[in-house]
Design a protein around this motif. Structure first.
Motif, PDB file in Angstrom:
ATOM      1  N   LEU A 161       0.828  -1.202   0.000  1.00 61.47           N
ATOM      2  CA  LEU A 161       0.000   0.000   0.000  1.00 61.47           C
ATOM      3  C   LEU A 161       0.863   1.252   0.000  1.00 61.47           C
ATOM      4  N   LEU A 162       0.430   2.233  -0.766  1.00 65.22           N
ATOM      5  CA  LEU A 162       1.125   3.507  -0.908  1.00 65.22           C
ATOM      6  C   LEU A 162       0.169   4.630  -0.559  1.00 65.22           C
ATOM      7  N   VAL A 163       0.602   5.514   0.335  1.00 64.12           N
ATOM      8  CA  VAL A 163      -0.236   6.671   0.690  1.00 64.12           C
ATOM      9  C   VAL A 163      -0.089   7.727  -0.400  1.00 64.12           C
ATOM     10  N   ALA A 164      -1.187   8.018  -1.087  1.00 63.08           N
ATOM     11  CA  ALA A 164      -1.172   9.039  -2.131  1.00 63.08           C
ATOM     12  C   ALA A 164      -1.481  10.422  -1.559  1.00 63.08           C
ATOM     13  N   ALA A 165      -2.362  10.467  -0.579  1.00 61.82           N
ATOM     14  CA  ALA A 165      -2.724  11.735   0.064  1.00 61.82           C
ATOM     15  C   ALA A 165      -3.239  11.429   1.459  1.00 61.82           C
ATOM     16  N   GLY A 166      -3.066  12.390   2.365  1.00 66.16           N
ATOM     17  CA  GLY A 166      -3.526  12.197   3.735  1.00 66.16           C
ATOM     18  C   GLY A 166      -2.456  11.578   4.613  1.00 66.16           C
ATOM     19  N   ARG A 167      -2.876  10.781   5.580  1.00 63.59           N
ATOM     20  CA  ARG A 167      -1.930  10.147   6.509  1.00 63.59           C
ATOM     21  C   ARG A 167      -2.592   8.902   7.106  1.00 63.59           C
ATOM     22  N   VAL A 168      -1.820   7.836   7.220  1.00 65.39           N
ATOM     23  CA  VAL A 168      -2.304   6.573   7.779  1.00 65.39           C
ATOM     24  C   VAL A 168      -1.489   6.258   9.025  1.00 65.39           C
ATOM     25  N   LYS A 169      -2.147   5.737  10.050  1.00 67.69           N
ATOM     26  CA  LYS A 169      -1.422   5.327  11.249  1.00 67.69           C
ATOM     27  C   LYS A 169      -1.453   3.810  11.385  1.00 67.69           C
ATOM     28  N   ILE A 170      -0.332   3.267  11.828  1.00 71.18           N
ATOM     29  CA  ILE A 170      -0.209   1.840  12.070  1.00 71.18           C
ATOM     30  C   ILE A 170      -0.289   1.624  13.571  1.00 71.18           C
ATOM     31  N   CYS A 171      -1.138   0.725  14.002  1.00 67.49           N
ATOM     32  CA  CYS A 171      -1.324   0.544  15.434  1.00 67.49           C
ATOM     33  C   CYS A 171      -1.673  -0.903  15.776  1.00 67.49           C
ATOM     34  N   HIS A 172      -1.612  -1.178  17.065  1.00 74.46           N
ATOM     35  CA  HIS A 172      -2.000  -2.473  17.602  1.00 74.46           C
ATOM     36  C   HIS A 172      -2.992  -2.233  18.720  1.00 74.46           C
ATOM     37  N   ALA A 173      -3.868  -3.191  18.935  1.00 71.74           N
ATOM     38  CA  ALA A 173      -4.807  -3.128  20.046  1.00 71.74           C
ATOM     39  C   ALA A 173      -4.239  -3.915  21.221  1.00 71.74           C
ATOM     40  N   THR A 174      -4.218  -3.293  22.383  1.00 67.65           N
ATOM     41  CA  THR A 174      -3.725  -3.972  23.578  1.00 67.65           C
ATOM     42  C   THR A 174      -4.787  -4.955  24.074  1.00 67.65           C
TER      43      THR A 174
ATOM     44  N   GLU B 136      -5.040   2.449   9.875  1.00 63.96           N
ATOM     45  CA  GLU B 136      -6.245   3.277   9.952  1.00 63.96           C
ATOM     46  C   GLU B 136      -5.932   4.675   9.442  1.00 63.96           C
ATOM     47  N   ALA B 137      -6.857   5.270   8.717  1.00 64.25           N
ATOM     48  CA  ALA B 137      -6.660   6.625   8.209  1.00 64.25           C
ATOM     49  C   ALA B 137      -6.674   7.621   9.369  1.00 64.25           C
ATOM     50  N   ALA B 138      -5.560   8.342   9.551  1.00 61.93           N
ATOM     51  CA  ALA B 138      -5.495   9.362  10.596  1.00 61.93           C
ATOM     52  C   ALA B 138      -6.218  10.632  10.154  1.00 61.93           C
ATOM     53  N   GLU B 139      -6.409  10.774   8.851  1.00 58.76           N
ATOM     54  CA  GLU B 139      -7.187  11.858   8.272  1.00 58.76           C
ATOM     55  C   GLU B 139      -7.690  11.360   6.920  1.00 58.76           C
ATOM     56  N   LYS B 140      -8.529  12.142   6.268  1.00 59.78           N
ATOM     57  CA  LYS B 140      -9.048  11.723   4.968  1.00 59.78           C
ATOM     58  C   LYS B 140      -7.880  11.441   4.029  1.00 59.78           C
ATOM     59  N   SER B 141      -7.860  10.251   3.438  1.00 56.55           N
ATOM     60  CA  SER B 141      -6.674   9.806   2.716  1.00 56.55           C
ATOM     61  C   SER B 141      -7.039   9.106   1.409  1.00 56.55           C
ATOM     62  N   ILE B 142      -6.030   8.972   0.568  1.00 55.13           N
ATOM     63  CA  ILE B 142      -6.130   8.146  -0.628  1.00 55.13           C
ATOM     64  C   ILE B 142      -4.978   7.156  -0.593  1.00 55.13           C
ATOM     65  N   VAL B 143      -5.294   5.884  -0.776  1.00 49.00           N
ATOM     66  CA  VAL B 143      -4.308   4.811  -0.707  1.00 49.00           C
ATOM     67  C   VAL B 143      -4.293   4.069  -2.036  1.00 49.00           C
ATOM     68  N   VAL B 144      -3.093   3.789  -2.541  1.00 53.40           N
ATOM     69  CA  VAL B 144      -2.926   2.989  -3.752  1.00 53.40           C
ATOM     70  C   VAL B 144      -2.509   1.582  -3.344  1.00 53.40           C
ATOM     71  N   ALA B 145      -3.277   0.588  -3.763  1.00 51.69           N
ATOM     72  CA  ALA B 145      -2.963  -0.814  -3.473  1.00 51.69           C
ATOM     73  C   ALA B 145      -2.267  -1.416  -4.688  1.00 51.69           C
ATOM     74  N   ILE B 146      -1.004  -1.838  -4.489  1.00 50.44           N
ATOM     75  CA  ILE B 146      -0.206  -2.425  -5.561  1.00 50.44           C
ATOM     76  C   ILE B 146      -0.155  -3.938  -5.339  1.00 50.44           C
ATOM     77  N   PRO B 147      -0.715  -4.747  -6.233  1.00 46.03           N
ATOM     78  CA  PRO B 147      -0.732  -6.190  -6.030  1.00 46.03           C
ATOM     79  C   PRO B 147       0.671  -6.757  -5.829  1.00 46.03           C
TER      80      PRO B 147
END
Length: 248
Positions: free
Chosen positions: A51-64, A98-109
């Protein structure tokens, strides 16, 4: 040609890839708009693309185990994530994106990207370096969590953010990322109340100022010296200019 061509072409990882190969990769990729707070992927989702972030921001997280969220890091425009699927996709995704703000993501197979990797081995080196850098960041935060006070952990976070998001202004070093106190607490392994207290102390001591969730570091050198770290070098590039507006 679709917008995803421009974003793939301007990702550092693909800087050596020819225009024809970028166009082929773009034809196999998918663009997705993601609302703030919407999941890009969840644990155990199929890991069949990068996955490539084209616009916005994505956060990577784990649930405790208690159901709280622990933020591992943020992915900004031009950066990839989910790269571990290149190594092994049999076990699904690890963690939550998860999108930290409105984002566009490119999925590259993954399979198409692996075909490109056969022609451009430099991509493997780039992914390996990326994995190493992200592992170092996680290990550093783990050491801070085990051996540092809450104040030191917050200062370390501010220094880390200044290196990636800091911009020098007349007021001080402005962090070009807006995080809530809860988000900061989720990064440093503390509570929102504790982070609020520490930020208030630092502000009272003249080390930073806060206005409308904008943080200005007034003395980067003193903050770094307090935790025995070198003063970070600011690294805020000019934002990339897309060929057309892609967000509504």
């Amino acid at each position: 040609m679709a917008d995803s061509y421009w974003y793939i072409k301007n990702c550092d990882l693909f800087s050596q890839v020819s225009a024809d190969d970028i166009a082929w990769l773009e034809s196999k990729s998918r663009m997705r708009k993601v609302k703030r707070g919407e999941a890009v992927y969840m644990p155990d989702d199929a890991a069949d693309d990068i996955l490539l972030v084209a616009a916005g921001r994505v956060k990577i997280c784990h649930a405790t185990p208690e159901g709280k969220q622990s933020i591992i890091g943020f992915i900004d425009p031009g950066e990839i994530f989910g790269e571990l699927s290149l190594l092994d996709s049999s076990s699904g995704r690890d963690g939550i994106a998860e999108a930290a703000e409105k984002s566009i993501v490119v999925a590259i197979p993954k399979n198409e990207l692996l075909a490109i990797v056969q022609k451009y081995p430099s991509i493997v080196l780039g992914v390996t370096k990326l994995i190493g850098l992200r592992r170092q960041r996680v290990e550093r935060r783990l050491r801070n969590l085990l051996f540092r006070s809450n104040r030191d952990r917050v200062i370390h976070l501010l220094l880390e953010l200044s290196e990636k998001y800091g911009r020098r202004t007349e007021t001080g070093i402005e962090l070009q990322i807006r995080l809530s106190h809860q988000e900061m607490a989720s990064i440093v392994g503390s509570t929102r109340e504790t982070v609020t207290v520490v930020l208030g102390q630092l502000q009272a001591e003249g080390l930073l100022s806060i206005a409308r969730r904008r943080i200005f570091l007034l003395s980067l050198e003193k903050l770094a010296a307090e935790v025995n770290e070198p003063t970070p070098q600011l690294n805020v590039p000019d934002p990339p200019q897309p060929p057309m507006k892609v967000l509504a």
